[in-house]
Design an enzyme around this catalytic site. Structure first.
Site, PDB file in Angstrom:
ATOM      1  N   ASP A 122       0.871  -1.183   0.000  1.00  0.00           N
ATOM      2  CA  ASP A 122       0.000   0.000   0.000  1.00  0.00           C
ATOM      3  C   ASP A 122       0.901   1.225   0.000  1.00  0.00           C
ATOM      4  OD1 ASP A 122      -1.907   2.101   0.745  1.00  0.00           O
ATOM      5  OD2 ASP A 122      -3.234   0.474   1.354  1.00  0.00           O
ATOM      6  N   SER A 157     -10.817  10.037   7.891  1.00  0.00           N
ATOM      7  CA  SER A 157     -12.036   9.453   7.320  1.00  0.00           C
ATOM      8  C   SER A 157     -11.916   7.944   7.132  1.00  0.00           C
ATOM      9  CB  SER A 157     -12.373  10.115   5.976  1.00  0.00           C
ATOM     10  OG  SER A 157     -11.339   9.896   5.025  1.00  0.00           O
ATOM     11  N   ASN A 158     -10.689   7.407   7.178  1.00  0.00           N
ATOM     12  CA  ASN A 158     -10.485   5.962   7.059  1.00  0.00           C
ATOM     13  C   ASN A 158     -10.931   5.214   8.319  1.00  0.00           C
ATOM     14  OD1 ASN A 158      -7.205   6.423   5.529  1.00  0.00           O
ATOM     15  ND2 ASN A 158      -9.202   6.424   4.557  1.00  0.00           N
ATOM     16  N   LEU A 159     -10.903   5.891   9.453  1.00  0.00           N
ATOM     17  CA  LEU A 159     -11.011   5.206  10.742  1.00  0.00           C
ATOM     18  C   LEU A 159     -12.390   4.620  11.004  1.00  0.00           C
ATOM     19  CD1 LEU A 159      -8.935   7.667  12.958  1.00  0.00           C
ATOM     20  CD2 LEU A 159      -8.150   5.738  11.565  1.00  0.00           C
ATOM     21  N   ARG A 197     -13.817   2.531   9.258  1.00  0.00           N
ATOM     22  CA  ARG A 197     -13.860   1.151   8.774  1.00  0.00           C
ATOM     23  C   ARG A 197     -12.493   0.467   8.749  1.00  0.00           C
ATOM     24  NH1 ARG A 197     -13.753   4.966   5.340  1.00  0.00           N
ATOM     25  NH2 ARG A 197     -12.508   4.924   3.441  1.00  0.00           N
ATOM     26  N   CYS A 235     -16.109   4.966  -2.682  1.00  0.00           N
ATOM     27  CA  CYS A 235     -16.767   5.193  -1.397  1.00  0.00           C
ATOM     28  C   CYS A 235     -16.663   6.643  -0.951  1.00  0.00           C
ATOM     29  CB  CYS A 235     -16.209   4.252  -0.339  1.00  0.00           C
ATOM     30  SG  CYS A 235     -14.501   4.571   0.128  1.00  0.00           S
ATOM     31  N   CYS A 254      -6.553 -16.386 -18.956  1.00  0.00           N
ATOM     32  CA  CYS A 254      -6.469 -17.822 -18.655  1.00  0.00           C
ATOM     33  C   CYS A 254      -6.984 -18.692 -19.792  1.00  0.00           C
ATOM     34  CB  CYS A 254      -7.228 -18.136 -17.368  1.00  0.00           C
ATOM     35  SG  CYS A 254      -9.026 -17.983 -17.472  1.00  0.00           S
TER      36      CYS A 254
END
Length: 270
Positions: free
Chosen positions: A64, A71-73, A75, A189, A249
């Site tokens: 990452d 604003s991440n906190l 979730r 999101c 594939c």
């Protein structure tokens, strides 16, 4: 690692695994010997990292290039208020170290791209796709499919999620979605929002798929797409059939991610 190499602390920590038929000392030893790459340390990556670390997966790679935002906190539960502004791979590594010292973290502070994805996935036994964008999903699919590395796919949108697992010789993500949708047709999101607990459900299923594969127990979602509707509180299972003409594939599929333009529709170049 042999069964006898579990020390007293490990026998205590993993006792609820060790007493299980289907896991036992051998299964726990297999987990401790395993290497899993988690792509994304956000909403989906958080529960995946948490549960794989707790389960005793010996090496966790975390890829990452983002930093923690407040604003991440809502979730992304492995990060805290004190981590705002910190690199997610650093925050995730600290979380794992505090949770389980048996687990070694290999942080990859990089944006996954065609220039590095093959090398990233090559050193791992299983890959968990917790990406929040189509470009990375197709990169992970293409690289893992070409290398024969099993991986779990997860995605979330508002109140809904989907999960599946792809193994060597199975249909791949492009059998399901040959190309990415046009830009702007699927809002992220930040635009539409997402139920904070939703990635906990989806990510936990992805972690379950990883653990089962590494231990060698149960049936995976290979060939099946599991759709979760949190509002209706129901799951629906859809079959995934192999596409003989799949650009990755299929019989005449690509041989390298270099043959793909990972912009727009992420289509394979003609």
């Amino acid at each position: 690692m042999s069964d006898l190499s579990l020390d007293g602390t490990q026998l205590d920590r993993y006792s609820r695994h060790i007493i299980m038929d289907g896991v036992g000392p051998a299964g726990q030893s297999a987990l401790l010997d395993s290497r899993v790459l988690v792509v994304g340390a956000g909403g989906l990556g958080s529960p995946v990292i948490e549960y794989l670390a707790a389960a005793g997966v010996g090496t966790l790679g975390i890829a990452d290039d983002d930093v923690v935002e407040r604003s991440n906190l809502q979730r992304q539960v492995i990060h805290g208020d004190g981590d705002v502004g910190r690199k997610k791979v650093e925050s995730a590594a600290a979380f794992v170290e505090d949770l389980n010292p048996d687990v070694a973290v290999e942080p990859h502070d990089v944006r996954v791209g065609p220039e590095n994805v093959a090398d990233l996935v090559a050193d791992y036994d299983f890959v968990v796709d917790g990406a929040d964008n189509f470009r990375t999903r197709y990169l992970v699919n293409d690289a893992c499919t070409l290398a024969g590395i099993p991986f779990s796919h997860g995605a979330i949108y508002r109140f809904e999620g989907q999960i599946t697992t792809f193994t060597e010789g199975s249909p791949c993500y492009r059998c399901l979605f040959a190309e990415a949708p046009p830009a702007g047709t699927v809002p992220d999101c930040a635009t539409t929002g997402v139920l904070g607990v939703l990635p906990g459900v989806v990510g936990s299923i992805q972690a379950t798929e990883a653990v089962k594969h590494l231990v060698g127990v149960g049936e995976s979602l290979d060939g099946r797409l599991l759709h979760y509707d949190a509002l209706g509180m129901n799951f629906e299972e859809l079959p995934i059939r192999p596409n003989p003409e799949c650009s990755v594939c299929g019989e005449n599929g690509i041989e390298s991610v270099d043959e793909v333009e990972y912009v727009g529709s992420c289509a394979v170049a003609e």
